[in-house]
Design a protein around this motif. Structure first.
Motif, PDB file in Angstrom:
ATOM      1  N   GLY A 163       0.821  -1.203   0.000  1.00  0.00           N
ATOM      2  CA  GLY A 163       0.000   0.000   0.000  1.00  0.00           C
ATOM      3  C   GLY A 163       0.852   1.248   0.000  1.00  0.00           C
ATOM      4  N   LEU A 164       0.340   2.292  -0.642  1.00  0.00           N
ATOM      5  CA  LEU A 164       1.091   3.546  -0.702  1.00  0.00           C
ATOM      6  C   LEU A 164       1.280   4.142   0.685  1.00  0.00           C
ATOM      7  CD1 LEU A 164      -0.449   5.253  -3.876  1.00  0.00           C
ATOM      8  CD2 LEU A 164       1.733   4.051  -3.665  1.00  0.00           C
ATOM      9  N   LEU A 165       0.252   4.067   1.529  1.00  0.00           N
ATOM     10  CA  LEU A 165       0.364   4.655   2.862  1.00  0.00           C
ATOM     11  C   LEU A 165       1.495   3.996   3.651  1.00  0.00           C
ATOM     12  CD1 LEU A 165      -0.833   6.625   4.976  1.00  0.00           C
ATOM     13  CD2 LEU A 165      -2.242   4.709   5.771  1.00  0.00           C
ATOM     14  N   ALA A 166       1.571   2.674   3.600  1.00  0.00           N
ATOM     15  CA  ALA A 166       2.630   1.965   4.320  1.00  0.00           C
ATOM     16  C   ALA A 166       4.003   2.357   3.779  1.00  0.00           C
ATOM     17  CB  ALA A 166       2.423   0.459   4.214  1.00  0.00           C
ATOM     18  N   MET A 167       4.081   2.535   2.475  1.00  0.00           N
ATOM     19  CA  MET A 167       5.352   2.932   1.870  1.00  0.00           C
ATOM     20  C   MET A 167       5.754   4.344   2.305  1.00  0.00           C
ATOM     21  SD  MET A 167       6.351   3.128  -2.172  1.00  0.00           S
ATOM     22  CE  MET A 167       5.321   4.579  -2.463  1.00  0.00           C
ATOM     23  N   TYR A 168       4.789   5.263   2.304  1.00  0.00           N
ATOM     24  CA  TYR A 168       5.087   6.635   2.744  1.00  0.00           C
ATOM     25  C   TYR A 168       5.520   6.642   4.217  1.00  0.00           C
ATOM     26  CZ  TYR A 168       2.277   7.946  -1.395  1.00  0.00           C
ATOM     27  OH  TYR A 168       1.767   8.096  -2.655  1.00  0.00           O
ATOM     28  N   ALA A 169       4.774   5.912   5.048  1.00  0.00           N
ATOM     29  CA  ALA A 169       5.075   5.895   6.476  1.00  0.00           C
ATOM     30  C   ALA A 169       6.423   5.258   6.754  1.00  0.00           C
ATOM     31  CB  ALA A 169       3.977   5.144   7.234  1.00  0.00           C
ATOM     32  N   THR A 220       8.601   0.638  14.583  1.00  0.00           N
ATOM     33  CA  THR A 220       9.604  -0.395  14.861  1.00  0.00           C
ATOM     34  C   THR A 220      10.195  -0.927  13.558  1.00  0.00           C
ATOM     35  OG1 THR A 220       8.524  -1.048  16.914  1.00  0.00           O
ATOM     36  CG2 THR A 220       9.971  -2.667  15.875  1.00  0.00           C
ATOM     37  N   ARG A 221       9.339  -1.165  12.587  1.00  0.00           N
ATOM     38  CA  ARG A 221       9.804  -1.677  11.297  1.00  0.00           C
ATOM     39  C   ARG A 221      10.687  -0.667  10.588  1.00  0.00           C
ATOM     40  NH1 ARG A 221       5.022  -3.332   7.589  1.00  0.00           N
ATOM     41  NH2 ARG A 221       4.746  -1.088   7.334  1.00  0.00           N
ATOM     42  N   ALA A 222      10.254   0.594  10.571  1.00  0.00           N
ATOM     43  CA  ALA A 222      11.020   1.625   9.876  1.00  0.00           C
ATOM     44  C   ALA A 222      12.401   1.802  10.502  1.00  0.00           C
ATOM     45  CB  ALA A 222      10.255   2.952   9.884  1.00  0.00           C
ATOM     46  N   ARG A 223      12.458   1.790  11.813  1.00  0.00           N
ATOM     47  CA  ARG A 223      13.758   1.944  12.490  1.00  0.00           C
ATOM     48  C   ARG A 223      14.645   0.720  12.244  1.00  0.00           C
ATOM     49  NH1 ARG A 223      12.787   3.139  18.618  1.00  0.00           N
ATOM     50  NH2 ARG A 223      11.310   1.449  18.286  1.00  0.00           N
ATOM     51  N   GLY A 224      14.019  -0.448  12.182  1.00  0.00           N
ATOM     52  CA  GLY A 224      14.793  -1.669  11.978  1.00  0.00           C
ATOM     53  C   GLY A 224      15.423  -1.739  10.610  1.00  0.00           C
ATOM     54  N   ALA A 248      11.028   6.805   9.595  1.00  0.00           N
ATOM     55  CA  ALA A 248      12.469   6.607   9.711  1.00  0.00           C
ATOM     56  C   ALA A 248      13.210   7.935   9.616  1.00  0.00           C
ATOM     57  CB  ALA A 248      12.952   5.654   8.616  1.00  0.00           C
ATOM     58  N   GLY A 249      12.445   9.035   9.542  1.00  0.00           N
ATOM     59  CA  GLY A 249      13.056  10.354   9.507  1.00  0.00           C
ATOM     60  C   GLY A 249      13.351  10.880   8.127  1.00  0.00           C
ATOM     61  N   SER A 250      12.899  10.172   7.087  1.00  0.00           N
ATOM     62  CA  SER A 250      13.136  10.611   5.718  1.00  0.00           C
ATOM     63  C   SER A 250      11.911  11.324   5.151  1.00  0.00           C
ATOM     64  CB  SER A 250      13.480   9.415   4.831  1.00  0.00           C
ATOM     65  OG  SER A 250      14.661   8.780   5.262  1.00  0.00           O
ATOM     66  N   THR A 251      12.066  11.876   3.984  1.00  0.00           N
ATOM     67  CA  THR A 251      10.965  12.510   3.268  1.00  0.00           C
ATOM     68  C   THR A 251      10.254  11.468   2.417  1.00  0.00           C
ATOM     69  OG1 THR A 251      12.073  14.653   3.164  1.00  0.00           O
ATOM     70  CG2 THR A 251      10.336  14.252   1.552  1.00  0.00           C
TER      71      THR A 251
END
Length: 323
Positions: free
Chosen positions: A171-177, A313-317, A182-185
């Protein structure tokens, strides 16, 4: 029939199939999940069986004795749909007819195409791209078989998913998040400030379960109940606020860039075909499902809380390089 003897067969162990298996098992039903690998994902009291669901003989054998057959299959990338969905859909109808199981399908809103008002059960199907046209054909084939007395069918139509178990690629939302948490744009494909319905994965599972058990629901498609619409920016802000992060950073990719890339990048071409859902309000109304089948949407605060924790948690990992 005793609940423990009411075999429920689910094809697919993605987020929706898994949530449905957990729900049905907790309700005391006997649950069998069919996947190509048959890998046991560790859900208590759930049987996993290796099956090629596009083979009507295999699917029929694996569905024998089932009260309900749930189609939670996901053929993969959009580019594979035209090749993989038709034999899958045909096999589901064959298995349902041969076994007498009720066929309940997890579907989406693509068949409605661009809309100017909230989608409900009375909204006509007017697909604008091949993915929506394909899902529309699948439903019309199933409904024709139902009306001919060959099978009993129902369909649950959900908007874009949200929930802690949603993979980044689904999903696009999951990709954006995954970028912003993770601190990115996040580089977004369409207007992040248009109202949009987001459907909790648990609410899809709840609706599928209700459709399978309630004969008054058969022979029709139902909109999965969801919370009031939120823009992409609002959802990302809510996720960030929940875990104490600063405002999410978004950068919109110009449409001409996407169109230029479309001939060379098949996935981009497929995504462009459904961006109408984010160019204007795209809102679904599942209130009739709530009123008639007793399925309310999960409280938005709970959805945000659980999703934010898991996605952060996933983004940081995984980590991300700075934008």
């Amino acid at each position: 029939m005793d609940a423990a003897d009411s075999l429920q067969v689910i094809v697919g162990a993605g987020p929706v199939g898994t949530a449905l298996a957990v729900r049905l098992s907790r309700e005391g039903k006997r649950v069998r999940v069919l996947t190509r690998s048959g890998r046991d994902t560790g859900i208590a009291d759930v049987e996993f069986v290796a099956t090629d669901a596009s083979d009507p003989e295999q699917l029929t054998a694996a569905t024998s004795g089932a009260q309900v057959l749930y189609n939670c299959a996901n053929p993969g990338a959009y580019q594979a749909w035209e090749r993989e969905w038709p034999p899958l859909a045909a096999a589901f109808l064959t298995a349902a007819e041969r076994t007498g199981a009720v066929l309940v399908t997890a579907s989406n809103l693509y068949g409605y195409g661009p809309v100017s008002e909230p989608m409900n059960r009375s909204t006509p199907l007017r697909p604008s791209d091949h993915k929506g046209a394909l899902r529309t054909r699948m439903w019309h084939d199933a409904l024709a078989a139902h009306e001919a007395g060959r099978v009993r069918v129902a369909e649950a139509r959900a908007s874009d998913y949200i929930g802690p178990t949603l993979p980044v690629g689904n999903g696009l939302l999951a990709m954006y998040a995954d970028a912003t948490l993770a601190g990115s744009t996040a580089r977004v494909f369409a207007d992040p400030d248009q109202p949009h319905t987001w459907t909790a994965i648990e609410d899809v599972a709840a609706t599928l379960s209700a459709l399978g058990q309630n004969e008054k629901a058969w022979g029709s498609a139902w909109i999965v109940p969801s919370n009031p619409p939120q823009t992409v920016r609002q959802v990302l802000q809510a996720l960030h606020t929940e875990i104490g992060l600063a405002e999410p950073r978004l950068q919109r990719i110009p449409r001409w860039v996407l169109r230029t890339a479309s001939p060379f990048v098949p996935l981009v071409r497929e995504v462009v075909g459904v961006l109408y859902q984010f160019d204007a309000p795209f809102v679904s109304d599942g209130s009739e499902t709530t009123e008639r089948l007793g399925v309310p949407p999960t409280a938005w605060t709970d959805v945000v809380s659980e999703t934010a924790a898991a996605w952060h948690t996933r983004a940081r990992g995984e980590g991300r390089a700075g934008a």
